[in-house]
Design an enzyme around this catalytic site. Structure first.
Site, PDB file in Angstrom:
ATOM      1  N   CYS A  79       0.836  -0.995  -0.056  1.00 35.14           N
ATOM      2  CA  CYS A  79       0.101   0.023   0.083  1.00 35.14           C
ATOM      3  C   CYS A  79       0.666   1.299   0.102  1.00 35.14           C
ATOM      4  O   CYS A  79       1.415   1.629  -0.983  1.00 35.14           O
ATOM      5  CB  CYS A  79      -1.106   0.020   1.187  1.00 35.14           C
ATOM      6  SG  CYS A  79      -2.419   1.099   0.870  1.00 35.14           S
ATOM      7  N   HIS A 169      -3.740  -5.166   0.693  1.00 35.27           N
ATOM      8  CA  HIS A 169      -3.247  -5.444   1.901  1.00 35.27           C
ATOM      9  C   HIS A 169      -3.188  -7.155   1.806  1.00 35.27           C
ATOM     10  O   HIS A 169      -4.443  -7.587   2.289  1.00 35.27           O
ATOM     11  CB  HIS A 169      -4.147  -5.223   3.133  1.00 35.27           C
ATOM     12  CG  HIS A 169      -3.912  -3.363   3.183  1.00 35.27           C
ATOM     13  ND1 HIS A 169      -2.778  -2.857   3.947  1.00 35.27           N
ATOM     14  CD2 HIS A 169      -4.448  -2.342   2.710  1.00 35.27           C
ATOM     15  CE1 HIS A 169      -2.679  -1.802   4.150  1.00 35.27           C
ATOM     16  NE2 HIS A 169      -3.863  -1.431   3.157  1.00 35.27           N
ATOM     17  N   GLU A 171      -2.130  -9.044   4.121  1.00 29.95           N
ATOM     18  CA  GLU A 171      -2.220  -9.258   5.572  1.00 29.95           C
ATOM     19  C   GLU A 171      -3.597  -9.640   6.189  1.00 29.95           C
ATOM     20  O   GLU A 171      -3.675 -10.121   7.194  1.00 29.95           O
ATOM     21  CB  GLU A 171      -1.209  -8.474   6.464  1.00 29.95           C
ATOM     22  CG  GLU A 171      -2.052  -7.059   6.808  1.00 29.95           C
ATOM     23  CD  GLU A 171      -1.615  -6.121   5.619  1.00 29.95           C
ATOM     24  OE1 GLU A 171      -1.711  -4.977   5.736  1.00 29.95           O
ATOM     25  OE2 GLU A 171      -1.275  -6.453   4.506  1.00 29.95           O
ATOM     26  N   SER A 224       3.045 -11.242  38.557  1.00 28.49           N
ATOM     27  CA  SER A 224       1.533 -10.783  38.842  1.00 28.49           C
ATOM     28  C   SER A 224       0.564 -11.806  38.898  1.00 28.49           C
ATOM     29  O   SER A 224      -0.545 -11.606  39.327  1.00 28.49           O
ATOM     30  CB  SER A 224       1.217 -10.003  37.503  1.00 28.49           C
ATOM     31  OG  SER A 224       1.134 -10.663  36.623  1.00 28.49           O
ATOM     32  N   GLY A 225       0.884 -13.107  38.732  1.00 26.17           N
ATOM     33  CA  GLY A 225      -0.383 -14.103  38.777  1.00 26.17           C
ATOM     34  C   GLY A 225      -0.751 -14.346  37.260  1.00 26.17           C
ATOM     35  O   GLY A 225      -1.554 -15.338  37.058  1.00 26.17           O
ATOM     36  N   VAL A 227      -0.226 -14.836  32.833  1.00 27.75           N
ATOM     37  CA  VAL A 227       0.363 -15.455  32.149  1.00 27.75           C
ATOM     38  C   VAL A 227       1.846 -14.968  31.407  1.00 27.75           C
ATOM     39  O   VAL A 227       3.006 -15.471  31.722  1.00 27.75           O
ATOM     40  CB  VAL A 227      -0.357 -15.590  30.449  1.00 27.75           C
ATOM     41  CG1 VAL A 227       0.338 -16.316  29.527  1.00 27.75           C
ATOM     42  CG2 VAL A 227      -1.729 -16.241  30.745  1.00 27.75           C
ATOM     43  N   ASP A 228       1.911 -13.523  31.371  1.00 27.31           N
ATOM     44  CA  ASP A 228       2.898 -13.045  30.897  1.00 27.31           C
ATOM     45  C   ASP A 228       4.217 -13.153  31.950  1.00 27.31           C
ATOM     46  O   ASP A 228       5.366 -13.774  31.431  1.00 27.31           O
ATOM     47  CB  ASP A 228       2.988 -11.443  30.611  1.00 27.31           C
ATOM     48  CG  ASP A 228       2.062 -11.310  29.650  1.00 27.31           C
ATOM     49  OD1 ASP A 228       1.513 -12.262  28.855  1.00 27.31           O
ATOM     50  OD2 ASP A 228       1.194 -10.208  29.391  1.00 27.31           O
ATOM     51  N   SER A 229       4.033 -12.661  33.161  1.00 31.36           N
ATOM     52  CA  SER A 229       5.078 -12.696  34.339  1.00 31.36           C
ATOM     53  C   SER A 229       5.481 -14.313  34.332  1.00 31.36           C
ATOM     54  O   SER A 229       6.633 -14.522  34.558  1.00 31.36           O
ATOM     55  CB  SER A 229       4.557 -11.954  35.491  1.00 31.36           C
ATOM     56  OG  SER A 229       3.668 -12.577  36.157  1.00 31.36           O
TER      57      SER A 229
END
Length: 512
Positions: A79, A169, A171, A224-225, A227-229
Site C-alpha cells: 500500500c 493488503h 495481511e 503478577s499471577g 500469563v506473561d510474568s
C-alpha cells in the site's frame, strides 16, 4: 533469536497483522518504526514496508530510502510502501479520484512467482487514497484492478535485490490468497526457512539469558499471577535456576483471593517466590490521584522501589525480570515518538529514569497468543495459561477516579461474581478478557420500598487474539441479566450494572 524479517511501520492500522502473519508462517520478524530502518539493514534477510494513513506526496511524508534498502535485502512494499517506492523511482503517483476502500478483484497480468498459484480475479482488500497511475522504467506490472491500473508490480536488476509492490493488503483475511502471497515472498523469493516455533524460541531465549546474566549474578522477578510474568519467570528459571528470586506483591489492587491462590500455584510449579504485603503502601501513594497516567506512573515507580529494596537484601541481584510483551512495546513507542503514545504501561512507561537494576525482558517480542504457546511448551499449568489478561496496574485502572480500600473491596466482589458466573456458564474460556469497572457516578435505584443512590458497575468482555484489536463479546442477554441481578443483590453499594459494547479500536480494552 536472530531476526530475519523486519516490518517497517508507517502507522497503518494493519501493521501488527503483517508481523503476525509472517510469524504464523514460521518466520521470526519484528515491527520497528520506519525511522529506524538503517539500524537493521545489515541483519535483515527481508524488509516489508507497511501501509500508512499518510500520503507519500505530502510535505510531511514518512520517508525511507528504498534504493538503499534494496542494496541489502529484498523488499515487499504494501500500500503506502508500494506508492512510496514507485514514487521514489520516478513513477506517477496521484491522489485517487475515488478513494478505493474494501473488496476488489486482482487481475493478473503476469504469472510471476509472487502470484504463483493465485487464481485470476481473486478477491483482495484495498484501503488507500493515492494510486500508482504509471510505473517507473524497468518496473514490471503484475496485476491491476477495475479501479487501479497498478495493483502489483516488480522491480529487479542485476545490481539490486528484488522489490515487490502491492497496492492491496495481503495481511488481512479479506485478501483471499494473502497468506499465499506472503508465503511466496518469504520462501520462494527470499529463500527463508520455517524455523520460528515455540521450541526454538525457548531454546534460543534460554541461551540468550544465560549469556546475558553473569554466572555470579542473580535476577529479581516481579510476578503478577498472569500469563506473561509467569512464562517470563519460567524461561529465566530454566536458564539460571535458583538465581532467580521471584516476588509476588499484594498491592491492594488484585482480584478477590488472588494473592493466596496464586502463591499456591507458584509453589506447585517450583518457582522460588516471596510474598510481599504492600496493600497500604500502594493505597497511601494513590490517595487523591484521579488521572490514569499518573496512577500508572505511581504504581510503576512504587513497584520498582519495592523491588530495589528487596534486591538490597542480596547484593548479587543486579537484574530485574519483567513480563513485557509486544503490544506493551508497540503501544508505548509510537511511530511518531512519545507525543502520541496511546498510554504508558507499567512494564515500559512506569520505569524511572535512573534504575539501579538492569532489565531483562524475555517476552518483549511476543504477542499474547505466542506467550501462551511458549508457556505450554514450558509445561505451565492451564489454570495459569488460560487466565484472562489482567492489567499490571490492576484494579487501579478499573476504578475510574480516586482509589480507596472501600472501592477496591466493592469492585473485587463484583468482579468475582462476574468471572465466576462466566465460568459456571462455560463462557470464561470462550472470552479473551473480562472484568468489571467501577464508575465514578452514582445512580438512583429502588430496593424493596427504599430509594437508593449507589455505585454503577460496567462489565467489559472482549474477544481478541493478541490484544491489538478486540471485538466485544456476545454474552447472551439471559446470562448478563443473571450476572447483573446477582451483583446488585449481593454487593452492597452497587445498584446498577451496564455492559460495554465498544470495539478496539476506537476504544481500548481497559477504560483507563
Amino acid at each position: 533469536m536472530d531476526t530475519t524479517v523486519y516490518v517497517l511501520d508507517f502507522g497503518s492500522q494493519y501493521t501488527q497483522l503483517i508481523g503476525r502473519k509472517v510469524r504464523e508462517l514460521g518466520v521470526y520478524c519484528e515491527i520497528i518504526p520506519y525511522s529506524k530502518y538503517e539500524d537493521v539493514l545489515h541483519t535483515a534477510k527481508a524488509i516489508i514496508l507497511s501501509g500508512s494513513p499518510f500520503s507519500c506526496l505530502a510535505d510531511n511524508a514518512l520517508i525511507v530510502d528504498v534504493s538503499k534498502i534494496l542494496e541489502h535485502c529484498p523488499v515487499l512494499a504494501i500500500c503506502y510502501g508500494a506508492q512510496l517506492s514507485a514514487h521514489q523511482f520516478g513513477g506517477r503517483v496521484e491522489p485517487s479520484e475515488i478513494r478505493e476502500y474494501g473488496k476488489a478483484t486482482l487481475r493478473k497480468t503476469s504469472d510471476d512467482i509472487l502470484l504463483k498459484d493465485i487464481e485470476d480475479n481473486a478477491q483482495v482488500w484495498m484501503s488507500h487514497a493515492d494510486s500508482i497511475l504509471s510505473l517507473p522504467n524497468e518496473f514490471e506490472l503484475l496485476g491491476s484492478s477495475e479501479d487501479v491500473p497498478v495493483a502489483a508490480y516488480k522491480y529487479q536488476t542485476a545490481k539490486t535485490n528484488t522489490l515487490y509492490g502491492v497496492q492491496f493488503h495481503p495481511e488481512v483475511t479479506h485478501t483471499i490468497h494473502g497468506r499465499l502471497i506472503l508465503s511466496n515472498f518469504l520462501f520462494k523469493i527470499v529463500g527463508l526457512n520455517k524455523d520460528w516455533t515455540a521450541s526454538s524460541f525457548v531454546s534460543e531465549s534460554v541461551k540468550q539469558i544465560m549469556s546475558k546474566v553473569g554466572r555470579d549474578e542473580h535476577v529479581m522477578m516481579a510476578l503478577s499471577g498472569g500469563v506473561d510474568s509467569t512464562v517470563a519467570a519460567s524461561l529465566i528459571h530454566r536458564a539460571i535456576g535458583d538465581r532467580l528470586h521471584c516476588v509476588f506483591v499484594d498491592n491492594g489492587l488484585l482480584r478477590k483471593n488472588e494473592y493466596e491462590e496464586v502463591l499456591q500455584i507458584y509453589k506447585r510449579i517450583g518457582l522460588n517466590v516471596h510474598g510481599l504485603d504492600a496493600k497500604q503502601t500502594f493505597w497511601d501513594a494513590l490517595s487523591g490521584v484521579t488521572d490514569p497516567e499518573h496512577k500508572r506512573k505511581i504504581i510503576g515507580r512504587l513497584f520498582i522501589k519495592l523491588f530495589e529494596e528487596e534486591a538490597k537484601t542480596n547484593e548479587r541481584i543486579v537484574w530485574l525480570g519483567q513480563g513485557t510483551i509486544y503490544p506493551d512495546v508497540i503501544e508505548s513507542v509510537s511511530v511518531h515518538g512519545p507525543s502520541v503514545t496511546i498510554k504508558s504501561h507499567h512494564n515500559v512507561g512506569g520505569l524511572p529514569d535512573k534504575l539501579n537494576l538492569k532489565i531483562i525482558e524475555p517476552l518483549r517480542s511476543l504477542f499474547k497468543d505466542e506467550v501462551r504457546r511458549i508457556g505450554s511448551e514450558l509445561g505451565i499449568p492451564n489454570d495459569i495459561l488460560n487466565r484472562h489478561p489482567f492489567p499490571g496496574p490492576g484494579l487501579a485502572i478499573r476504578i475510574i477516579g480516586e482509589i480507596t480500600p472501600e472501592k477496591v473491596a466493592l469492585l473485587q466482589e463484583a468482579d468475582h461474581i462476574y468471572t465466576s458466573m462466566l465460568k459456571s456458564h462455560e463462557m470464561y474460556d470462550k472470552i479473551w478478557q473480562a472484568g468489571a469497572i467501577l464508575l465514578p457516578i452514582e445512580s438512583v435505584g429502588v430496593m424493596g420500598d427504599e430509594r437508593t443512590y449507589e455505585k454503577v458497575v460496567a462489565l467489559r468482555a472482549v474477544n481478541s487474539s493478541d490484544g491489538m484489536t478486540a471485538e466485544w463479546s456476545k454474552i447472551p442477554f439471559d446470562v448478563l441479566a443473571e450476572i447483573s441481578s446477582k451483583i446488585i443483590n449481593q454487593v452492597n453499594g452497587i445498584n446498577r450494572v451496564v455492559y460495554d459494547i465498544s470495539t478496539k479500536p476506537p476504544a481500548t480494552i481497559e477504560w483507563e
